[in-house]
Design a protein around this motif. Structure first.
Motif, PDB file in Angstrom:
ATOM      1  N   MET A  50     -10.288  -4.597  59.542  1.00  0.00           N
ATOM      2  CA  MET A  50      -8.983  -4.743  58.897  1.00  0.00           C
ATOM      3  C   MET A  50      -7.840  -4.628  59.898  1.00  0.00           C
ATOM      4  O   MET A  50      -6.779  -5.222  59.702  1.00  0.00           O
ATOM      5  CB  MET A  50      -8.832  -3.706  57.783  1.00  0.00           C
ATOM      6  CG  MET A  50      -9.725  -3.966  56.584  1.00  0.00           C
ATOM      7  SD  MET A  50      -9.337  -2.912  55.164  1.00  0.00           S
ATOM      8  CE  MET A  50      -9.717  -1.295  55.848  1.00  0.00           C
ATOM      9  N   ARG A  51      -8.056  -3.874  60.965  1.00  0.00           N
ATOM     10  CA  ARG A  51      -7.021  -3.781  61.990  1.00  0.00           C
ATOM     11  C   ARG A  51      -6.859  -5.133  62.708  1.00  0.00           C
ATOM     12  O   ARG A  51      -5.747  -5.565  63.002  1.00  0.00           O
ATOM     13  CB  ARG A  51      -7.389  -2.692  62.998  1.00  0.00           C
ATOM     14  CG  ARG A  51      -6.357  -2.466  64.091  1.00  0.00           C
ATOM     15  CD  ARG A  51      -5.074  -1.880  63.527  1.00  0.00           C
ATOM     16  NE  ARG A  51      -5.302  -0.607  62.875  1.00  0.00           N
ATOM     17  CZ  ARG A  51      -5.281   0.563  63.484  1.00  0.00           C
ATOM     18  NH1 ARG A  51      -5.068   0.615  64.793  1.00  0.00           N
ATOM     19  NH2 ARG A  51      -5.457   1.688  62.821  1.00  0.00           N
ATOM     20  N   LEU A  52      -7.966  -5.819  62.962  1.00  0.00           N
ATOM     21  CA  LEU A  52      -7.912  -7.108  63.652  1.00  0.00           C
ATOM     22  C   LEU A  52      -7.508  -8.248  62.724  1.00  0.00           C
ATOM     23  O   LEU A  52      -6.965  -9.257  63.185  1.00  0.00           O
ATOM     24  CB  LEU A  52      -9.283  -7.413  64.265  1.00  0.00           C
ATOM     25  CG  LEU A  52      -9.740  -6.468  65.380  1.00  0.00           C
ATOM     26  CD1 LEU A  52     -11.145  -6.827  65.822  1.00  0.00           C
ATOM     27  CD2 LEU A  52      -8.771  -6.535  66.566  1.00  0.00           C
ATOM     28  N   CYS A  53      -7.776  -8.072  61.413  1.00  0.00           N
ATOM     29  CA  CYS A  53      -7.433  -9.120  60.444  1.00  0.00           C
ATOM     30  C   CYS A  53      -6.817  -8.458  59.218  1.00  0.00           C
ATOM     31  O   CYS A  53      -7.528  -8.045  58.294  1.00  0.00           O
ATOM     32  CB  CYS A  53      -8.682  -9.918  60.059  1.00  0.00           C
ATOM     33  SG  CYS A  53      -8.385 -11.225  58.838  1.00  0.00           S
ATOM     34  N   PRO A  54      -5.493  -8.328  59.147  1.00  0.00           N
ATOM     35  CA  PRO A  54      -4.846  -7.637  58.033  1.00  0.00           C
ATOM     36  C   PRO A  54      -5.158  -8.246  56.670  1.00  0.00           C
ATOM     37  O   PRO A  54      -5.091  -7.556  55.655  1.00  0.00           O
ATOM     38  CB  PRO A  54      -3.351  -7.751  58.374  1.00  0.00           C
ATOM     39  CG  PRO A  54      -3.322  -7.894  59.867  1.00  0.00           C
ATOM     40  CD  PRO A  54      -4.531  -8.698  60.208  1.00  0.00           C
ATOM     41  N   GLY A  55      -5.486  -9.542  56.629  1.00  0.00           N
ATOM     42  CA  GLY A  55      -5.821 -10.191  55.356  1.00  0.00           C
ATOM     43  C   GLY A  55      -7.306 -10.192  55.066  1.00  0.00           C
ATOM     44  O   GLY A  55      -7.792 -11.039  54.310  1.00  0.00           O
ATOM     45  N   PHE A  56      -8.035  -9.236  55.609  1.00  0.00           N
ATOM     46  CA  PHE A  56      -9.496  -9.239  55.539  1.00  0.00           C
ATOM     47  C   PHE A  56     -10.007  -9.218  54.098  1.00  0.00           C
ATOM     48  O   PHE A  56     -10.808 -10.065  53.695  1.00  0.00           O
ATOM     49  CB  PHE A  56     -10.041  -8.037  56.317  1.00  0.00           C
ATOM     50  CG  PHE A  56     -11.520  -8.045  56.493  1.00  0.00           C
ATOM     51  CD1 PHE A  56     -12.109  -8.792  57.494  1.00  0.00           C
ATOM     52  CD2 PHE A  56     -12.337  -7.289  55.657  1.00  0.00           C
ATOM     53  CE1 PHE A  56     -13.490  -8.797  57.667  1.00  0.00           C
ATOM     54  CE2 PHE A  56     -13.716  -7.287  55.812  1.00  0.00           C
ATOM     55  CZ  PHE A  56     -14.291  -8.045  56.821  1.00  0.00           C
ATOM     56  N   LEU A  57      -9.553  -8.261  53.279  1.00  0.00           N
ATOM     57  CA  LEU A  57     -10.058  -8.162  51.912  1.00  0.00           C
ATOM     58  C   LEU A  57      -9.590  -9.326  51.045  1.00  0.00           C
ATOM     59  O   LEU A  57     -10.312  -9.782  50.154  1.00  0.00           O
ATOM     60  CB  LEU A  57      -9.639  -6.835  51.283  1.00  0.00           C
ATOM     61  CG  LEU A  57     -10.355  -5.584  51.795  1.00  0.00           C
ATOM     62  CD1 LEU A  57      -9.908  -4.370  50.993  1.00  0.00           C
ATOM     63  CD2 LEU A  57     -11.866  -5.734  51.707  1.00  0.00           C
ATOM     64  N   ALA A  58      -8.395  -9.820  51.294  1.00  0.00           N
ATOM     65  CA  ALA A  58      -7.918 -10.985  50.544  1.00  0.00           C
ATOM     66  C   ALA A  58      -8.793 -12.205  50.834  1.00  0.00           C
ATOM     67  O   ALA A  58      -9.062 -13.024  49.951  1.00  0.00           O
ATOM     68  CB  ALA A  58      -6.464 -11.274  50.890  1.00  0.00           C
ATOM     69  N   ALA A  59      -9.253 -12.321  52.071  1.00  0.00           N
ATOM     70  CA  ALA A  59     -10.166 -13.406  52.422  1.00  0.00           C
ATOM     71  C   ALA A  59     -11.498 -13.257  51.693  1.00  0.00           C
ATOM     72  O   ALA A  59     -12.114 -14.237  51.278  1.00  0.00           O
ATOM     73  CB  ALA A  59     -10.389 -13.437  53.932  1.00  0.00           C
ATOM     74  N   VAL A  60     -11.934 -12.025  51.522  1.00  0.00           N
ATOM     75  CA  VAL A  60     -13.160 -11.772  50.778  1.00  0.00           C
ATOM     76  C   VAL A  60     -12.992 -12.204  49.321  1.00  0.00           C
ATOM     77  O   VAL A  60     -13.866 -12.847  48.734  1.00  0.00           O
ATOM     78  CB  VAL A  60     -13.546 -10.284  50.863  1.00  0.00           C
ATOM     79  CG1 VAL A  60     -14.736  -9.974  49.966  1.00  0.00           C
ATOM     80  CG2 VAL A  60     -13.851  -9.908  52.303  1.00  0.00           C
ATOM     81  N   GLY A  61     -11.845 -11.851  48.722  1.00  0.00           N
ATOM     82  CA  GLY A  61     -11.582 -12.273  47.355  1.00  0.00           C
ATOM     83  C   GLY A  61     -11.572 -13.777  47.216  1.00  0.00           C
ATOM     84  O   GLY A  61     -12.074 -14.334  46.238  1.00  0.00           O
ATOM     85  N   ASP A  62     -11.024 -14.462  48.208  1.00  0.00           N
ATOM     86  CA  ASP A  62     -11.008 -15.920  48.187  1.00  0.00           C
ATOM     87  C   ASP A  62     -12.420 -16.475  48.302  1.00  0.00           C
ATOM     88  O   ASP A  62     -12.778 -17.450  47.641  1.00  0.00           O
ATOM     89  CB  ASP A  62     -10.142 -16.433  49.339  1.00  0.00           C
ATOM     90  CG  ASP A  62      -9.944 -17.935  49.279  1.00  0.00           C
ATOM     91  OD1 ASP A  62      -9.348 -18.405  48.299  1.00  0.00           O
ATOM     92  OD2 ASP A  62     -10.402 -18.631  50.210  1.00  0.00           O
ATOM     93  N   ARG A  63     -13.237 -15.859  49.133  1.00  0.00           N
ATOM     94  CA  ARG A  63     -14.613 -16.305  49.348  1.00  0.00           C
ATOM     95  C   ARG A  63     -15.425 -16.231  48.050  1.00  0.00           C
ATOM     96  O   ARG A  63     -16.159 -17.157  47.700  1.00  0.00           O
ATOM     97  CB  ARG A  63     -15.264 -15.451  50.443  1.00  0.00           C
ATOM     98  CG  ARG A  63     -16.788 -15.441  50.488  1.00  0.00           C
ATOM     99  CD  ARG A  63     -17.376 -16.696  51.072  1.00  0.00           C
ATOM    100  NE  ARG A  63     -18.843 -16.583  51.152  1.00  0.00           N
ATOM    101  CZ  ARG A  63     -19.514 -16.504  52.287  1.00  0.00           C
ATOM    102  NH1 ARG A  63     -18.881 -16.499  53.448  1.00  0.00           N
ATOM    103  NH2 ARG A  63     -20.840 -16.428  52.277  1.00  0.00           N
ATOM    104  N   VAL A 138      -6.866  -2.500  45.943  1.00  0.00           N
ATOM    105  CA  VAL A 138      -7.743  -3.634  46.270  1.00  0.00           C
ATOM    106  C   VAL A 138      -7.794  -4.695  45.187  1.00  0.00           C
ATOM    107  O   VAL A 138      -8.302  -5.786  45.424  1.00  0.00           O
ATOM    108  CB  VAL A 138      -9.177  -3.135  46.568  1.00  0.00           C
ATOM    109  CG1 VAL A 138      -9.180  -2.158  47.732  1.00  0.00           C
ATOM    110  CG2 VAL A 138      -9.826  -2.516  45.341  1.00  0.00           C
ATOM    111  N   VAL A 139      -7.293  -4.391  44.000  1.00  0.00           N
ATOM    112  CA  VAL A 139      -7.518  -5.296  42.879  1.00  0.00           C
ATOM    113  C   VAL A 139      -6.829  -6.651  43.078  1.00  0.00           C
ATOM    114  O   VAL A 139      -7.384  -7.693  42.717  1.00  0.00           O
ATOM    115  CB  VAL A 139      -7.076  -4.631  41.552  1.00  0.00           C
ATOM    116  CG1 VAL A 139      -5.561  -4.450  41.482  1.00  0.00           C
ATOM    117  CG2 VAL A 139      -7.578  -5.419  40.363  1.00  0.00           C
ATOM    118  N   GLU A 140      -5.645  -6.662  43.679  1.00  0.00           N
ATOM    119  CA  GLU A 140      -4.957  -7.944  43.856  1.00  0.00           C
ATOM    120  C   GLU A 140      -5.582  -8.773  44.970  1.00  0.00           C
ATOM    121  O   GLU A 140      -5.609 -10.006  44.896  1.00  0.00           O
ATOM    122  CB  GLU A 140      -3.470  -7.695  44.109  1.00  0.00           C
ATOM    123  CG  GLU A 140      -2.736  -7.198  42.874  1.00  0.00           C
ATOM    124  CD  GLU A 140      -1.242  -7.021  43.116  1.00  0.00           C
ATOM    125  OE1 GLU A 140      -0.467  -7.664  42.377  1.00  0.00           O
ATOM    126  OE2 GLU A 140      -0.869  -6.258  44.010  1.00  0.00           O
TER     127      GLU A 140
END
Length: 494
Positions: A50-63, A138-140
């Motif tokens: 998450m430090r290297l990719c701030p949008g990490f969890l949002a990318a997971v949601g998109d996946r 994390v929900v959004e």
């Protein structure tokens, strides 16, 4: 937030995709180093990603595009999420899940780091248990298709504060789930009922088992008052804690009809047997609270598209997993390991001990580390008096607050001998090797049969389980179904 760059074209989209996968790779390198060093690697890899990719969890949601299941609440998160993940796996799904229970943001990210496949599968899902104070964070980003709310009890007051605050946090998160998502809530819990959002799809699960209702509750209950109008709630009976058939005489709100519901619940050898939507279910745990976990898991996988036929085999033999009344044999004696972390959970385990014959020793491990909760005053709200007439021969107290637990047992008036050994492993070892004076012995062998119940807070759970796995032998149930008379805690309402 939505991250379209995961599937976007152009150089910017490519650069952002590479940022995500580079963060994933870096997290995996950290994970390997930690495991080589003998660490469990449940959070740090996610922190790095998450430090290297701030949008990490949002990318997971998109996946995963709506095939994310979040399970939150006080008790039952780990068991429910593990059941969901196992049933999906059994039907050919690729599943990312934080199975070891690291349920903060970093733990969820770490599960993705370690388990996400490079190539997409048509059948894939992410199943995460989520801390009650974390779900709103994390929900959004994850945009779940299903959110399960198990129950609410007072738990780790030093971290969460009052119960109303926790309910408000979860309610706020549920109000922000995508409109097409399902909120699957335990309707037998009036406190969880209060978190149900308006304008979202809501479904309630619960028990249709009047023979298991108790007319009165001897436990300290949360949610004595209606969360909407403040009027004292009225009950036709209790299943456990404040869970039961409830109604508010003030505003008229009442426990909703459950769907799915568990019916025809009966005691089976080593556990419980019951029916859900006409499907026979067999549970390896004798704890009634685990029937709720099965219902939540069943509702979640059905919402993801599994049919009754696809879960029928799994329902016929359900195992609750690590530290959830897990059974071993050590030095010829049955050892049962269970996690306890708040009054409601401990009360349910005490009921199991009360119903189980030939229990001679109970080990109570109480720690006050951050993951356990530094305020241990909750042990005075638990109903340890339930076992004062059980005939326990020895109570063993361990952990950083072993002496506090010993005092609590003394005030509960157990006639047992109380022994304090602060080291949990040494304590369990001593308990397993102690003589069981009143227990039946195996034919001619002289080895004691008396069971040892180990009830431990979180930070000693994995240490004790790893030791039992190395030193003991895991036990498995046979398929014989017994129907003894229902115990005092499961009698019909008169």
């Amino acid at each position: 937030m939505i991250v379209p760059w995961m599937c976007a074209g152009g150089s910017a989209g490519v650069a952002r995709r590479w940022q995500f996968w580079a963060a994933l790779a870096a997290g995996r390198i950290v994970s390997r180093f930690l495991r080589v060093a003998g660490r469990k690697a449940t959070t740090l890899p996610g922190v790095v990603a998450m430090r290297l990719c701030p949008g990490f969890l949002a990318a997971v949601g998109d996946r995963f595009a709506g095939r994310v299941v979040l399970i939150t609440g006080t008790n039952g998160k780990t068991t429910t999420s593990n059941l969901v993940g196992t049933w999906l796996n059994d039907n050919g799904w690729q599943v990312v899940s934080n199975r070891l229970g690291a349920n903060l943001v970093q733990g969820i990210a770490t599960a993705v780091v370690e388990q996400l496949q490079r190539h997409r599968s048509y059948l894939e899902a992410a199943v995460f248990e989520v801390d009650e104070a974390t779900v709103e964070k994390v929900v959004e980003d994850l945009r779940p298709g299903v959110v399960v709310v198990t129950n609410f009890f007072r738990d780790q007051m030093d971290r969460y504060g009052e119960l109303d605050r926790v309910v408000d946090l979860v309610a706020g998160a549920l109000a922000r789930v995508p409109e097409g998502s399902l909120c699957l809530i335990n309707g037998d819990d009036p406190v969880a009922y209060r978190a149900a959002p308006h304008g979202r799809k809501v479904q309630f699960y619960g028990l249709e088992a009047p023979e298991w209702l108790e007319p009165r509750s001897r436990e300290v209950r949360d949610g004595k008052f209606c969360g909407f109008c403040g009027h004292p709630l009225s009950y036709a009976g209790f299943f456990y804690g404040q869970l039961g058939i409830w109604r508010c005489p003030g505003c008229g709100r009442e426990r909703p009809l459950p769907d799915p519901a568990a019916r025809h619940i009966r005691v089976a050898k080593g556990g419980l047997a019951f029916e859900v939507d006409g499907l026979p279910a067999r549970l390896d745990s004798p704890g009634l609270y685990n029937v709720y976990n099965v219902l939540a898991a069943y509702g979640a996988v059905r919402a993801l598209g599994l049919s009754q036929e696809q879960v029928q085999g799994a329902m016929a033999r359900i195992r609750t997993g690590l530290g959830r009344l897990e059974r071993f044999r050590l030095a010829g004696r049955p050892i049962v390991l269970a996690l306890v972390k708040n009054p409601a959970g401990l009360n349910e385990q005490l009921k199991v001990v009360e119903r189980t014959p030939e229990v001679t020793d109970v080990v109570l491990v109480l720690n006050d580390l951050y993951a356990d909760g530094t305020d241990v005053s909750w042990i005075w709200d638990a109903d340890l008096e339930r076992l004062k007439d059980k005939g326990i021969e020895r109570a063993w107290c361990a952990g950083t607050r072993a002496e506090d637990m010993a005092i609590r047992v003394r005030y509960a008036e157990w006639p047992a001998e109380i022994r304090v050994i602060r080291d949990p492993v040494a304590c369990v070892e001593a308990a397993s090797s102690s003589p069981a004076d009143r227990a039946v012995t195996r034919g001619g062998s002289g080895r004691p049969k008396g069971a040892v119940y180990v009830l431990t807070t979180y930070t000693s759970l994995y240490t004790l389980r790893d030791w039992l796995v190395r030193r003991g032998e895991e036990e498995h149930d046979d398929e014989t179904d017994h129907r003894p008379s229902v115990s005092r805690s499961a009698r019909s309402v008169q």
